[in-house]
Enzyme design. Structure first.
Site, PDB file in Angstrom:
ATOM      1  N   HIS A  87      43.781  32.107  43.766  1.00 42.94           N
ATOM      2  CA  HIS A  87      44.459  33.198  43.053  1.00 42.94           C
ATOM      3  C   HIS A  87      43.957  33.251  41.622  1.00 42.94           C
ATOM      4  O   HIS A  87      43.624  32.221  41.040  1.00 42.94           O
ATOM      5  CB  HIS A  87      45.983  32.979  43.049  1.00 42.94           C
ATOM      6  CG  HIS A  87      46.739  34.224  42.742  1.00 42.94           C
ATOM      7  ND1 HIS A  87      47.039  34.608  41.460  1.00 42.94           N
ATOM      8  CD2 HIS A  87      47.220  35.192  43.563  1.00 42.94           C
ATOM      9  CE1 HIS A  87      47.683  35.755  41.503  1.00 42.94           C
ATOM     10  NE2 HIS A  87      47.804  36.136  42.762  1.00 42.94           N
ATOM     11  N   GLU A 125      48.978  35.940  50.904  1.00 42.52           N
ATOM     12  CA  GLU A 125      48.452  36.499  52.157  1.00 42.52           C
ATOM     13  C   GLU A 125      48.506  35.515  53.319  1.00 42.52           C
ATOM     14  O   GLU A 125      48.506  35.919  54.478  1.00 42.52           O
ATOM     15  CB  GLU A 125      46.992  36.953  51.963  1.00 42.52           C
ATOM     16  CG  GLU A 125      46.731  37.793  50.746  1.00 42.52           C
ATOM     17  CD  GLU A 125      47.145  39.238  50.906  1.00 42.52           C
ATOM     18  OE1 GLU A 125      48.165  39.470  51.577  1.00 42.52           O
ATOM     19  OE2 GLU A 125      46.462  40.116  50.360  1.00 42.52           O
TER      20      GLU A 125
HETATM   21  N1  COA Z   1      37.471  30.230  49.088  1.00 35.39           N
HETATM   22  C1  COA Z   1      36.393  29.612  48.609  1.00 35.39           C
HETATM   23  N2  COA Z   1      36.062  29.568  47.319  1.00 35.39           N
HETATM   24  C2  COA Z   1      36.869  30.201  46.467  1.00 35.39           C
HETATM   25  C3  COA Z   1      38.030  30.875  46.897  1.00 35.39           C
HETATM   26  C4  COA Z   1      38.321  30.878  48.262  1.00 35.39           C
HETATM   27  N3  COA Z   1      39.386  31.494  48.747  1.00 35.39           N
HETATM   28  N4  COA Z   1      38.625  31.417  45.822  1.00 35.39           N
HETATM   29  C5  COA Z   1      37.885  31.098  44.765  1.00 35.39           C
HETATM   30  N5  COA Z   1      36.814  30.365  45.143  1.00 35.39           N
HETATM   31  C6  COA Z   1      35.771  29.817  44.296  1.00 35.39           C
HETATM   32  C7  COA Z   1      34.806  30.897  43.855  1.00 35.39           C
HETATM   33  O1  COA Z   1      33.761  31.059  44.796  1.00 35.39           O
HETATM   34  C8  COA Z   1      34.328  30.388  42.535  1.00 35.39           C
HETATM   35  O2  COA Z   1      33.346  29.402  42.772  1.00 35.39           O
HETATM   36  P1  COA Z   1      32.002  29.325  41.862  1.00 35.39           P
HETATM   37  O3  COA Z   1      32.520  29.109  40.459  1.00 35.39           O
HETATM   38  O4  COA Z   1      31.268  28.170  42.436  1.00 35.39           O
HETATM   39  O5  COA Z   1      31.332  30.662  42.039  1.00 35.39           O
HETATM   40  C9  COA Z   1      35.558  29.668  41.977  1.00 35.39           C
HETATM   41  O6  COA Z   1      36.381  29.332  43.091  1.00 35.39           O
HETATM   42  C10 COA Z   1      36.361  30.531  41.036  1.00 35.39           C
HETATM   43  O7  COA Z   1      36.608  31.768  41.670  1.00 35.39           O
HETATM   44  P2  COA Z   1      36.758  33.152  40.951  1.00 35.39           P
HETATM   45  O8  COA Z   1      36.036  34.187  41.743  1.00 35.39           O
HETATM   46  O9  COA Z   1      36.457  33.040  39.507  1.00 35.39           O
HETATM   47  O10 COA Z   1      38.311  33.349  41.092  1.00 35.39           O
HETATM   48  P3  COA Z   1      39.056  34.697  40.864  1.00 35.39           P
HETATM   49  O11 COA Z   1      40.218  34.413  40.000  1.00 35.39           O
HETATM   50  O12 COA Z   1      38.144  35.775  40.432  1.00 35.39           O
HETATM   51  O13 COA Z   1      39.492  35.021  42.357  1.00 35.39           O
HETATM   52  C11 COA Z   1      40.631  35.504  44.293  1.00 35.39           C
HETATM   53  C12 COA Z   1      40.770  35.049  42.836  1.00 35.39           C
HETATM   54  C13 COA Z   1      42.011  35.699  44.882  1.00 35.39           C
HETATM   55  C14 COA Z   1      39.883  36.827  44.328  1.00 35.39           C
HETATM   56  C15 COA Z   1      39.856  34.422  45.090  1.00 35.39           C
HETATM   57  O14 COA Z   1      40.545  33.209  45.043  1.00 35.39           O
HETATM   58  C16 COA Z   1      39.569  34.850  46.516  1.00 35.39           C
HETATM   59  O15 COA Z   1      38.568  35.535  46.768  1.00 35.39           O
HETATM   60  N6  COA Z   1      40.422  34.431  47.505  1.00 35.39           N
HETATM   61  C17 COA Z   1      40.214  34.822  48.878  1.00 35.39           C
HETATM   62  C18 COA Z   1      40.702  36.241  49.134  1.00 35.39           C
HETATM   63  C19 COA Z   1      42.207  36.323  49.107  1.00 35.39           C
HETATM   64  O16 COA Z   1      42.930  35.493  49.632  1.00 35.39           O
HETATM   65  N7  COA Z   1      42.691  37.411  48.477  1.00 35.39           N
HETATM   66  C20 COA Z   1      44.112  37.659  48.333  1.00 35.39           C
HETATM   67  C21 COA Z   1      44.552  37.399  46.930  1.00 35.39           C
HETATM   68  S1  COA Z   1      46.303  37.463  46.739  1.00 35.39           S
END
Ligand code: COA
Length: 363
Positions: free
Chosen positions: A249, A307
């Site tokens: 998140h 989710e």
């Molecule tokens: N699975 C694997 N790796 C994940 C991850 C996940 N669910 N969520 C984050 N990461 C990793 C990213 O790849 C990134 O790695 P890197 O630095 O090596 O590239 C690191 O953790 C930081 O992620 P970042 O993209 O900066 O986090 P964010 O704050 O932008 O993303 C979400 C938040 C929710 C978009 C992200 O956690 C995600 O894509 N989750 C899966 C989709 C999901 O469940 N969405 C519903 C949200 S309520």
């Protein structure tokens, strides 16, 4: 000027609607912890709270319940005017296109009750059409959650499923400055109309990084199949550079409190024997995913988000998985409307800046 990637940590508004404390894992809606509302209040109660700042008196709840019922019936009457809008193969595309039609129905159609009702009716109608059936007409005497479940599932009136859907819709009603809410507020800030803001919000919610994850979470449960296969499957996903849906998140650095609230609501269904195995599998997958993600990202806690248990709960309640994201929209619509009004009241255009990194004209 330095840019804030993804606007992380940037404060763009003052709001009285909800507060997300990512460090403590606390979600407060108008002064109430989410745990005090989920499963304890009806969707009508929480709508009233989000819109008016206080929980309703019994007669106010009844009034809103009747108004939503009336608005659902009115929305259903609009289906014949929607043309091909509800025939899109993706539920969020159908919801966006059908909600956009509200603009053609005059000012009376642009209020928060009508929009909340219409989003639910259009989402459910899409699911019935996808299933090869005809949309089920609303019953205005029912509570909103009960009628949504009935229309969306093909007629279910199971009381425990109604309670679960009521808990779900109430739990997701608002969540700080999430992407779809921000999209709605940007549109509101231009002095545009409420329908346009909700259409923009639906577009933002569609993406898998926001509201598009619960269907894929269920696909993941199916693909893994058994707890003993979870680690290998999850490792394969990460090795392929894919994200684990339902984990991580932007704001929470602990487990999303809504995951706990929805896990509990799903467990209440489990006692009815509906989904014991699914819940067991989900818990096992969550444990493995958490461990693996902690190994890969010791710097950042990636725990279950809303989710993860949405998938378990909505499946057990009888909502088809292709309808999970539109159902999220049906729950979030009142929050979007509240933010629209709050933003409009400020009268201030949202217009951030960017850092230009392109070519400059030759001197
Ligand atoms: N699975 C694997 N790796 C994940 C991850 C996940 N669910 N969520 C984050 N990461 C990793 C990213 O790849 C990134 O790695 P890197 O630095 O090596 O590239 C690191 O953790 C930081 O992620 P970042 O993209 O900066 O986090 P964010 O704050 O932008 O993303 C979400 C938040 C929710 C978009 C992200 O956690 C995600 O894509 N989750 C899966 C989709 C999901 O469940 N969405 C519903 C949200 S309520």
């Amino acid at each position: 000027m330095a840019s804030a990637s993804g606007l992380e940590g940037v404060v763009v508004a003052e709001t009285r609607i909800s507060d997300v404390d990512g460090a403590r894992g606390r979600l407060v809606i108008r002064g109430y912890d989410i745990e005090e509302l989920t499963g304890k209040c009806t969707f009508e109660d929480v709508c009233w709270l989000v819109w008016n700042g206080v929980l309703p008196k019994p007669e106010q709840r009844d009034e809103l319940r009747a108004a939503l019922g009336h608005a659902r019936v009115k929305s259903f009457a609009l289906l014949s005017d929607l043309g091909r809008a509800l025939y899109a193969s993706d539920g969020m595309d159908a919801l966006r296109a059908s909600t956009a039609h509200l603009i053609a129905t005059g000012d009376s159609q642009r209020d928060r009750v009508q929009i909340t009702a219409a989003v639910a009716v259009f989402a459910a109608a899409w699911a019935r059409i996808q299933a090869g059936g005809a949309p089920i007409a609303p019953e205005d005497s029912l509570g909103h959650a009960a009628d949504y479940l009935r229309m969306a599932s093909g007629g279910s009136t199971d009381p425990s499923a109604i309670r679960a859907v009521d808990a779900y819709l109430s739990c997701v009603i608002d969540h700080g400055m999430n992407a779809s809410t921000f999209a709605a507020r940007v549109v509101a800030s231009t002095a545009s109309d409420m329908v346009s803001a909700i259409v923009a919000a639906i577009g933002a919610l569609k993406g898998p990084l926001h509201g598009g994850a619960p269907g894929p979470v269920l696909d993941m449960f199916d693909a893994i199949g058994g707890a003993d296969r979870a680690r290998v499957w999850l490792e394969g996903e990460l090795a392929a550079g894919r994200r684990i849906m339902g984990m991580g998140h932007r704001v929470y650095r602990v487990r999303d409190p809504r995951a706990a609230a929805l896990e509990q609501a799903a467990a209440a269904l489990e006692q009815k024997g509906v989904t014991a195995e699914r819940l067991k599998l989900a818990r096992a997958i969550e444990r493995e995913a958490e461990k693996l993600l902690a190994e890969r990202h010791p710097e950042r806690a990636l725990r279950a988000n809303v989710e993860f248990y949405t998938a378990v709960l909505l499946e057990a309640a009888g909502i088809p998985r292709t309808l999970f994201s539109p159902t999220f929209g049906a729950g979030r619509a009142p929050g979007w409307c509240a933010h629209f009004e709050e933003q409009r009241a400020t009268g201030r255009l949202i217009r951030p800046a960017s850092t230009y990194v392109g070519a400059m004209p030759a001197a």
